[in-house]
Structures are given as C-alpha cells and as structure tokens.
Design a protein around this motif. Sequence first.
Motif, short mmCIF file in Angstrom:
data_model
loop_
_atom_site.label_atom_id
_atom_site.label_comp_id
_atom_site.label_asym_id
_atom_site.label_seq_id
_atom_site.Cartn_x
_atom_site.Cartn_y
_atom_site.Cartn_z
N THR A 87 0.99 -1.21 0.06
CA THR A 87 -0.15 -0.17 -0.07
C THR A 87 1.00 1.09 0.09
O THR A 87 1.72 1.26 0.73
N THR A 88 0.53 2.21 -0.91
CA THR A 88 1.45 3.41 -0.86
C THR A 88 0.53 4.38 -0.06
O THR A 88 -0.81 4.90 -0.57
N ASP A 115 7.94 4.48 -0.58
CA ASP A 115 7.28 3.91 -1.72
C ASP A 115 7.94 2.54 -2.02
O ASP A 115 7.44 1.52 -2.61
N ALA A 116 9.36 2.50 -1.84
CA ALA A 116 10.32 1.27 -2.08
C ALA A 116 10.18 0.23 -1.02
O ALA A 116 10.79 -0.85 -1.16
N GLY A 117 9.45 0.55 0.08
CA GLY A 117 9.44 -0.42 1.17
C GLY A 117 10.65 -0.19 2.29
O GLY A 117 10.64 -1.07 3.17
N ARG A 118 11.50 0.84 1.93
CA ARG A 118 12.49 1.05 2.86
C ARG A 118 11.92 1.53 4.26
O ARG A 118 11.37 2.57 3.94
N ILE A 119 12.65 1.34 5.11
CA ILE A 119 12.21 1.99 6.57
C ILE A 119 12.93 3.42 6.31
O ILE A 119 14.00 3.44 6.36
N LYS A 120 11.87 4.40 6.70
CA LYS A 120 12.53 5.82 6.58
C LYS A 120 12.31 6.50 7.98
O LYS A 120 12.78 7.60 8.31
N GLY A 121 11.42 5.81 8.93
CA GLY A 121 11.23 6.57 10.07
C GLY A 121 10.48 5.54 10.82
O GLY A 121 9.92 4.40 10.73
N ALA A 122 10.13 6.23 12.05
CA ALA A 122 9.39 5.35 12.95
C ALA A 122 8.31 6.50 13.73
O ALA A 122 8.66 7.78 14.13
N ARG A 123 6.93 6.32 13.96
CA ARG A 123 6.19 6.95 14.52
C ARG A 123 5.24 6.36 15.68
O ARG A 123 4.74 5.33 15.46
N PRO A 124 5.14 6.91 16.98
CA PRO A 124 4.25 6.40 18.04
C PRO A 124 2.89 6.20 17.47
O PRO A 124 2.53 6.60 16.45
N LEU A 125 2.32 5.13 18.04
CA LEU A 125 1.04 4.75 17.79
C LEU A 125 -0.12 5.61 18.01
O LEU A 125 0.01 6.19 19.20
N GLY A 126 -1.08 5.65 17.18
CA GLY A 126 -2.27 6.61 17.41
C GLY A 126 -3.17 6.72 16.37
O GLY A 126 -2.84 5.92 15.31
N GLY A 127 -3.79 7.71 16.36
CA GLY A 127 -4.72 8.08 15.13
C GLY A 127 -5.63 9.18 15.44
O GLY A 127 -5.48 9.86 16.17
N GLU A 163 6.77 11.66 0.47
CA GLU A 163 6.62 11.37 -1.01
C GLU A 163 5.93 12.23 -1.87
O GLU A 163 5.21 12.11 -2.63
N GLY A 164 6.30 13.66 -1.53
CA GLY A 164 5.97 14.70 -2.55
C GLY A 164 4.59 15.26 -1.92
O GLY A 164 4.25 16.45 -2.67
N SER A 165 4.07 14.58 -1.20
CA SER A 165 2.37 15.14 -0.81
C SER A 165 2.60 15.75 0.62
O SER A 165 3.48 15.24 1.66
N THR A 166 2.12 16.90 0.94
CA THR A 166 2.06 17.69 2.17
C THR A 166 0.97 17.13 3.06
O THR A 166 -0.06 16.98 2.52
N GLY A 167 1.35 16.97 4.32
CA GLY A 167 0.31 16.53 5.48
C GLY A 167 0.30 17.86 6.46
O GLY A 167 1.45 18.43 6.71
N HIS A 168 -0.66 17.83 7.06
CA HIS A 168 -0.76 18.81 8.36
C HIS A 168 -1.56 18.31 9.47
O HIS A 168 -2.92 18.03 9.11
N GLU A 169 -1.01 18.21 10.66
CA GLU A 169 -1.78 17.57 11.73
C GLU A 169 -1.56 18.48 13.14
O GLU A 169 -0.52 19.00 13.11
N VAL A 170 -2.63 18.47 13.93
CA VAL A 170 -2.50 18.80 15.22
C VAL A 170 -2.53 17.64 16.17
O VAL A 170 -3.44 16.93 16.08
N MET A 171 -1.42 17.65 16.83
CA MET A 171 -1.14 16.37 17.62
C MET A 171 -1.30 16.34 19.12
O MET A 171 -0.55 17.29 19.65
N PHE A 172 -2.31 15.60 19.82
CA PHE A 172 -1.94 15.47 21.22
C PHE A 172 -1.20 14.24 21.47
O PHE A 172 -1.30 13.14 21.09
#
Length: 158
Positions: free
Chosen positions: A2-3, A32-44, A84-93
Amino acid sequence: MTTWRPHPRIRVVAIGLHWRGGRLLAAEVRDDAGRIKGARPLGGEIEFGESWRAALVREFNEELGIDVTIVGEPLVMENIFVHEGSTGHEVMFIAEVAFPDDAFAGQERIDFREDNGEQIVARWFDLAGLDVEGGPELYPTGLKGLLLGSKPSPLIHN
C-alpha cells in the motif's frame, strides 16, 4: 504494498508514548520502495465529538486489542510534513500511555493491520538511533528534541 499519502486536510490526532527499557514503541514508516525511513508512535485521528483521551484509548484498543491508561497531560504539536511529495498537516496530542501488566511481554515487535488493511510493524526503538545520519527519523519531526529537551521530561523512562 500500500502506498500511503497524507490527507489533503488538517487532521487532529492523538498518539501514545509507551516505553520499555528506555525504548519507545513506534510503527515503522516506509517509503514507496518499502525501505524504513522513520518511526512514529502509535495512535490515530480523533473523531468528531471525541476527546483526545477517548481517541487515544480507542486507537490502542483497535490496533493492539489492549486497554491503555493515559499517564499525565499531553504535549501538543503542530506537524506540517512532506511524505513522497505530498504535504500533510496535523495537530497532535501526544501523551504517555501505560500498558496492562505483561502486555506483549517478550515480544520485540507487534504486527497489526490498519482499518484500510495496511500491514503495520511496531517495535521498540532506542531514541539514540533515531534522527541520526543514516538512521530512521522519529516522526513527528521535532518530537525527539521535545522528549530529550533541556528540562527533565516526565515522558522519558530509563
């Protein structure tokens, strides 16, 4: 494979910090190539009419099948990023969470699926190995600095 791409709107999310032996539980973030580029704590994402606390407990229950306890008050961050070229924007608790006794004891990794069917691998990362040249990044950008800031943080357990 999944991308994943960021949502084209501001999202409000809750993520949990869970520690084991000074290491942080985080999901692997892959390019997108399947390489680990980072880590993010769980949540949603926080649903309309839902508190950040309820969302955090719900997310861990949905993803890992456990009931977590939130410890303390949250950090709040704004996260504007490019994946991957797309911008995201979040407010995080962002808050520390405690697991039930013996949850995932002896496991070095946890495999689960997101609602969209995407397979996720979470494992405990040593902060010293994140955000260093040649190593994966800790997302959101700036979280490591907040956790290791000049003041002793109640969110770090050694």
